[in-house]
Design a protein around this motif. Structure first.
Motif, mmCIF file in Angstrom:
data_model
loop_
_atom_site.group_PDB
_atom_site.id
_atom_site.type_symbol
_atom_site.label_atom_id
_atom_site.label_comp_id
_atom_site.label_asym_id
_atom_site.label_seq_id
_atom_site.Cartn_x
_atom_site.Cartn_y
_atom_site.Cartn_z
ATOM 1 N N PHE A 317 0.736 -1.302 0.049
ATOM 2 C CA PHE A 317 -0.081 0.052 0.057
ATOM 3 C C PHE A 317 0.648 1.201 0.072
ATOM 4 O O PHE A 317 0.512 2.335 -0.774
ATOM 5 N N ALA A 318 1.860 1.360 0.741
ATOM 6 C CA ALA A 318 2.811 2.456 0.851
ATOM 7 C C ALA A 318 3.461 2.591 -0.790
ATOM 8 O O ALA A 318 3.430 3.888 -0.921
ATOM 9 N N ALA A 319 3.901 1.735 -1.272
ATOM 10 C CA ALA A 319 4.431 1.821 -2.586
ATOM 11 C C ALA A 319 3.442 2.401 -3.340
ATOM 12 O O ALA A 319 3.807 3.252 -4.236
ATOM 13 N N ASP A 320 2.126 1.887 -3.688
ATOM 14 C CA ASP A 320 1.126 2.344 -4.463
ATOM 15 C C ASP A 320 0.819 3.762 -4.258
ATOM 16 O O ASP A 320 0.573 4.601 -4.799
ATOM 17 N N PHE A 321 0.584 3.855 -2.742
ATOM 18 C CA PHE A 321 0.256 5.356 -2.367
ATOM 19 C C PHE A 321 1.326 6.388 -2.783
ATOM 20 O O PHE A 321 1.014 7.295 -3.338
ATOM 21 N N THR A 322 2.470 5.832 -2.691
ATOM 22 C CA THR A 322 3.749 7.044 -2.869
ATOM 23 C C THR A 322 3.686 7.168 -4.413
ATOM 24 O O THR A 322 3.837 8.214 -4.709
ATOM 25 N N ARG A 323 3.637 6.333 -5.161
ATOM 26 C CA ARG A 323 3.478 6.589 -6.583
ATOM 27 C C ARG A 323 2.307 7.382 -7.266
ATOM 28 O O ARG A 323 2.462 8.083 -7.753
ATOM 29 N N ARG A 324 1.181 7.166 -6.524
ATOM 30 C CA ARG A 324 -0.041 7.888 -6.973
ATOM 31 C C ARG A 324 0.114 9.191 -6.528
ATOM 32 O O ARG A 324 -0.192 10.311 -7.176
ATOM 33 N N LEU A 325 0.608 9.532 -5.298
ATOM 34 C CA LEU A 325 0.570 10.802 -4.809
ATOM 35 C C LEU A 325 1.806 11.592 -5.443
ATOM 36 O O LEU A 325 1.497 12.840 -5.947
ATOM 37 N N GLN A 326 2.919 10.937 -6.074
ATOM 38 C CA GLN A 326 3.963 11.574 -6.806
ATOM 39 C C GLN A 326 3.287 12.067 -8.033
ATOM 40 O O GLN A 326 3.491 13.190 -8.494
ATOM 41 N N ASP A 327 2.505 11.145 -8.572
ATOM 42 C CA ASP A 327 2.042 11.429 -10.123
ATOM 43 C C ASP A 327 1.038 12.493 -9.923
ATOM 44 O O ASP A 327 0.773 13.551 -10.888
ATOM 45 N N LEU A 328 0.013 12.481 -8.866
ATOM 46 C CA LEU A 328 -1.092 13.530 -8.797
ATOM 47 C C LEU A 328 -0.406 14.923 -8.523
ATOM 48 O O LEU A 328 -0.918 15.848 -8.932
ATOM 49 N N TRP A 329 0.432 14.901 -7.544
ATOM 50 C CA TRP A 329 1.146 15.986 -7.090
ATOM 51 C C TRP A 329 1.938 16.898 -8.294
ATOM 52 O O TRP A 329 1.921 17.849 -8.431
ATOM 53 N N ALA A 330 2.764 15.758 -9.026
ATOM 54 C CA ALA A 330 3.338 16.249 -10.323
ATOM 55 C C ALA A 330 4.213 17.493 -9.772
ATOM 56 O O ALA A 330 4.326 18.612 -10.316
ATOM 57 N N ASP A 331 5.164 17.375 -8.493
ATOM 58 C CA ASP A 331 5.946 18.398 -8.351
ATOM 59 C C ASP A 331 5.382 19.836 -7.966
ATOM 60 O O ASP A 331 5.984 20.875 -8.109
ATOM 61 N N GLY A 332 3.837 19.838 -7.817
ATOM 62 C CA GLY A 332 3.153 20.990 -7.659
ATOM 63 C C GLY A 332 2.990 21.781 -8.738
ATOM 64 O O GLY A 332 2.553 23.011 -8.429
ATOM 65 N N ASP A 333 3.128 21.176 -10.103
ATOM 66 C CA ASP A 333 2.697 21.994 -11.251
ATOM 67 C C ASP A 333 1.193 22.316 -11.079
ATOM 68 O O ASP A 333 0.256 21.666 -11.067
ATOM 69 N N GLN A 334 0.990 23.606 -11.436
ATOM 70 C CA GLN A 334 -0.323 24.244 -11.469
ATOM 71 C C GLN A 334 -1.245 23.823 -10.135
ATOM 72 O O GLN A 334 -2.264 23.685 -10.160
ATOM 73 N N ALA A 335 -0.431 23.665 -9.005
ATOM 74 C CA ALA A 335 -1.312 23.491 -7.829
ATOM 75 C C ALA A 335 -2.265 24.354 -7.394
ATOM 76 O O ALA A 335 -3.370 23.983 -6.776
ATOM 77 N N GLU A 336 -2.042 25.868 -7.675
ATOM 78 C CA GLU A 336 -3.057 26.518 -7.258
ATOM 79 C C GLU A 336 -4.370 26.443 -7.990
ATOM 80 O O GLU A 336 -5.214 27.096 -7.769
ATOM 81 N N LYS A 337 -4.203 25.808 -9.190
ATOM 82 C CA LYS A 337 -5.401 25.757 -10.029
ATOM 83 C C LYS A 337 -6.127 24.682 -9.771
ATOM 84 O O LYS A 337 -7.303 24.484 -10.154
ATOM 85 N N ARG A 338 -5.320 23.600 -9.264
ATOM 86 C CA ARG A 338 -5.961 22.153 -9.186
ATOM 87 C C ARG A 338 -6.526 22.002 -7.572
ATOM 88 O O ARG A 338 -7.171 20.983 -7.626
ATOM 89 N N PHE A 339 -5.933 22.589 -6.864
ATOM 90 C CA PHE A 339 -6.328 22.410 -5.405
ATOM 91 C C PHE A 339 -6.663 23.530 -4.637
ATOM 92 O O PHE A 339 -6.458 24.692 -4.887
ATOM 93 N N LEU A 340 -7.440 23.243 -3.584
ATOM 94 C CA LEU A 340 -8.100 24.537 -2.708
ATOM 95 C C LEU A 340 -8.869 25.474 -3.592
ATOM 96 O O LEU A 340 -8.808 26.785 -3.209
ATOM 97 N N ARG A 341 -9.547 24.977 -4.368
ATOM 98 C CA ARG A 341 -10.362 25.812 -5.100
ATOM 99 C C ARG A 341 -11.646 26.041 -4.595
ATOM 100 O O ARG A 341 -12.121 25.198 -3.844
ATOM 101 N N THR A 342 -12.095 27.194 -5.006
ATOM 102 C CA THR A 342 -13.722 27.499 -4.496
ATOM 103 C C THR A 342 -14.686 26.657 -5.141
ATOM 104 O O THR A 342 -14.509 26.352 -6.338
ATOM 105 N N GLU A 343 -15.748 26.097 -4.294
ATOM 106 C CA GLU A 343 -16.757 25.203 -4.861
ATOM 107 C C GLU A 343 -17.376 26.136 -5.879
ATOM 108 O O GLU A 343 -18.004 27.145 -5.647
ATOM 109 N N THR A 344 -17.439 25.358 -7.216
ATOM 110 C CA THR A 344 -18.428 25.754 -8.217
ATOM 111 C C THR A 344 -18.749 24.806 -8.981
ATOM 112 O O THR A 344 -18.049 23.679 -9.193
ATOM 113 N N ASN A 345 -19.646 25.109 -9.926
ATOM 114 C CA ASN A 345 -20.183 24.057 -10.779
ATOM 115 C C ASN A 345 -20.459 24.929 -12.085
ATOM 116 O O ASN A 345 -21.204 24.428 -13.082
#
Length: 561
Positions: A317-345
């Motif tokens: 689980f640790a190996a899979d979680f680490t891989r997925r988190l690194q892929d999702l985070w992508a070194d923080g690329d465009q983190a301000e646009k992808r995370f902590l966004r105001t809820e909108t539809n």
């Protein structure tokens, strides 16, 4: 004969709604079906609250191909709770008493008239009313504006504010939303009638050890080689939702958003600027792990038993979680646009359709392998188990089917050649009695040849399904050769080296839904669970146990009288 694996795709999470993430998600579906021969299982949320599906359903080719993949069993839907179909899921979420919000589906709980229109369309399986609001329909711009009117109410149900549905350019945007809504509800209604599409939910006893809060605890116990991991753990452990052992992703979202902006207003260091968005990525992954575990018999990239106890080692689980988190985070690329966004539809259409895979090929591949037997054992293998062998068998099945179809197409062409030679012999015979070398006779001969050959090939196809009519044989040979060429050079997508790939999971029999609970009974159960002290067993006032299936069945029957 190989066991066909059910897979849950994290890439289809509804919050992954950027153009790049949508493209990645659609390619993930394609790869699982075409390259690996697996079955993609969706949750209700992945299908309903998806910018990709909502935007793409207006594309006729995409609509047709995705619907066909559902019919072929290549894409299936996991049921949840007592909700049998996608239509029932939408009806339950857009209830008038709920302050719901979708992240991709452009519906707000304040749009009372639009919600009522959606409810009528699903309850009566009638989309003609929505059709009247589209371009060219009989509804005026004023009526479209009125449909999108928003009514805000206080806790007591009193109207606080009425917001106009807009005019001018907004009307054009609203009509576009309605066009997408029409196509989307159309496939929802069709899927609700394809009962083989659905997978029964898991039994509640099987899911009890893997609630959101428990999985989050398992994650926060890990020591990972990821920057800011210490700060992320501290942030999540201090959230009220975590400390109160809550299980909803939206609750963690709200706490994270609130704390991040509180810190930003005070003193936001660069470390915290990175740690808070990363913490939301952890919440997203935790939610997806819980969804994956909640689906019957999915093949996972880790040993799920590692999550049962907090103190057990968790190497896979640790190996899979680490891989997925690194892929999702992508070194923080465009983190301000992808995370902590105001809820909108707010609806943003997806226009990069040329970058999507060709799902018509996925439909054909599914057709090539549909006649192949699939083994179903008493256990569920890991995703990586015999992965290379599975792909080899899948490719072999494609080649076998293509070869068979090409063979019978060639036989059909040989029959056509035989008929042609027979016509030539008849022409030579007739030359002794009349002049048949004229252009008129040649035209008549050609027409008769084509009609007779098509009639023979149709007669053969009626007796043997492997035969195809001449017209279809000629049209399909190029496609068969092209698909065979693609399969020959298809890259083998083998996962990275994984541990304990031979570990299996016991196959779940699921908990088929016996009945759909009325909203009043469902609300009663929620209230009772929140206030269990008020419903303690009493000899004077017996209380029905609504967790008992027999008791609930009787209550449902009485509610229908």
């Amino acid at each position: 004969m190989m066991q066909q694996k059910y897979v849950y795709l994290f890439e289809l999470d509804s919050v992954r709604d950027s153009d790049e993430e949508i493209i990645a998600g659609q390619h993930a579906i394609y790869d699982e079906i075409v390259r690996k021969g697996n079955v993609v299982v969706l949750t209700y949320n992945q299908l309903v609250d998806s910018r990709a599906f909502f935007s793409l359903m207006t594309d006729e080719a995409y609509y047709r191909n995705i619907l066909k993949l559902f019919e072929q069993g290549c894409i299936r839907i996991s049921q949840f709770g007592d909700i049998r179909t996608v239509a029932q899921y939408i009806l339950s979420t857009v209830d008038a008493n709920k302050r719901f919000i979708y992240s991709a589906l452009p519906l707000k709980f304040t749009q009372k008239r639009l919600i009522a229109l959606v409810q009528r369309s699903l309850m009566y399986s009638d989309l003609s009313e929505i059709l009247e609001y589209l371009d060219g329909g009989r509804r005026s711009d004023a009526e479209v504006e009125d449909l999108f009117l928003e009514v805000e109410q206080d806790e007591a149900g009193h109207v606080k504010r009425v917001i106009s549905g807009g005019s001018g350019e907004n009307i054009a945007a609203h009509r576009e939303i309605l066009a997408n809504l029409y196509s989307f509800l159309s496939i929802i209604l069709r899927l609700s009638m394809l009962h083989n599409v659905y997978i029964a939910p898991r039994q509640a006893s099987e899911l009890a050890p893997f609630r959101f809060h428990h999985v989050m605890q398992c994650i926060l116990q890990l020591s990972l080689p990821i920057p800011y991991w210490g700060e992320v753990r501290s942030i999540l452990q201090e959230l009220p939702a975590f400390q109160m052992e809550k299980n909803g992703r939206s609750l963690y979202y709200r706490d994270l958003y609130r704390q991040f902006h509180a810190v930003a207003a005070d003193n936001l260091t660069e470390t915290l600027r990175q740690a808070y968005p990363l913490a939301e990525a952890v919440v997203d992954l935790c939610y997806n792990y819980v969804c994956e575990i909640s689906i019957c018999n999915t093949s996972k990239h880790y040993n799920v038993e590692e999550l049962r106890a907090l103190d057990s080692p968790k190497p896979t689980f640790a190996a899979d979680f680490t891989r997925r988190l690194q892929d999702l985070w992508a070194d923080g690329d465009q983190a301000e646009k992808r995370f902590l966004r105001t809820e909108t539809n707010r609806f943003i259409s997806f226009d990069k359709k040329k970058q999507l895979p060709d799902f018509s090929e996925a439909v054909r591949v599914a057709d090539y392998t549909s006649c192949q037997p699939h083994e179903e054992s008493k256990t569920v293998p890991r995703y990586e188990y015999a992965e290379a062998e599975q792909q080899r068998v899948h490719r072999q099945a494609i080649f076998s089917s293509i070869g068979q179809k090409l063979l019978f197409s060639l036989i059909c062409l040989l029959v056509a050649c035989g008929v042609k030679f027979a016509f030539q012999d008849m022409k030579l015979l007739l030359d002794h009695f009349m002049n048949v070398g004229t252009a008129v006779f040649s035209i008549v001969e050609t027409i008769c040849f084509l009609l007779f050959t098509e009639w023979i090939s149709h007669a053969l196809s009626a007796r043997c399904s492997l035969f195809v009519p001449l017209s279809k044989a000629l049209g399909s040979m190029y496609t068969l050769l092209r698909d065979g060429w693609h399969a020959l050079w298809m890259p083998r997508a083998v996962s990275a080296a994984a541990q304990e790939t031979d570990v299996v999971e016991a196959r779940s029999q699921g908990a088929p839904i016996d009945f759909v609970k009325p909203r009043e009974l469902r609300d009663y159960q929620v209230y009772r669970n929140r206030h269990a002290d008020l419903f303690a067993p009493s000899a004077e006032v017996p209380v029905a146990d609504t967790d008992d299936r027999g008791v609930m069945r009787e209550l449902v029957r009485k509610s229908m009288v």
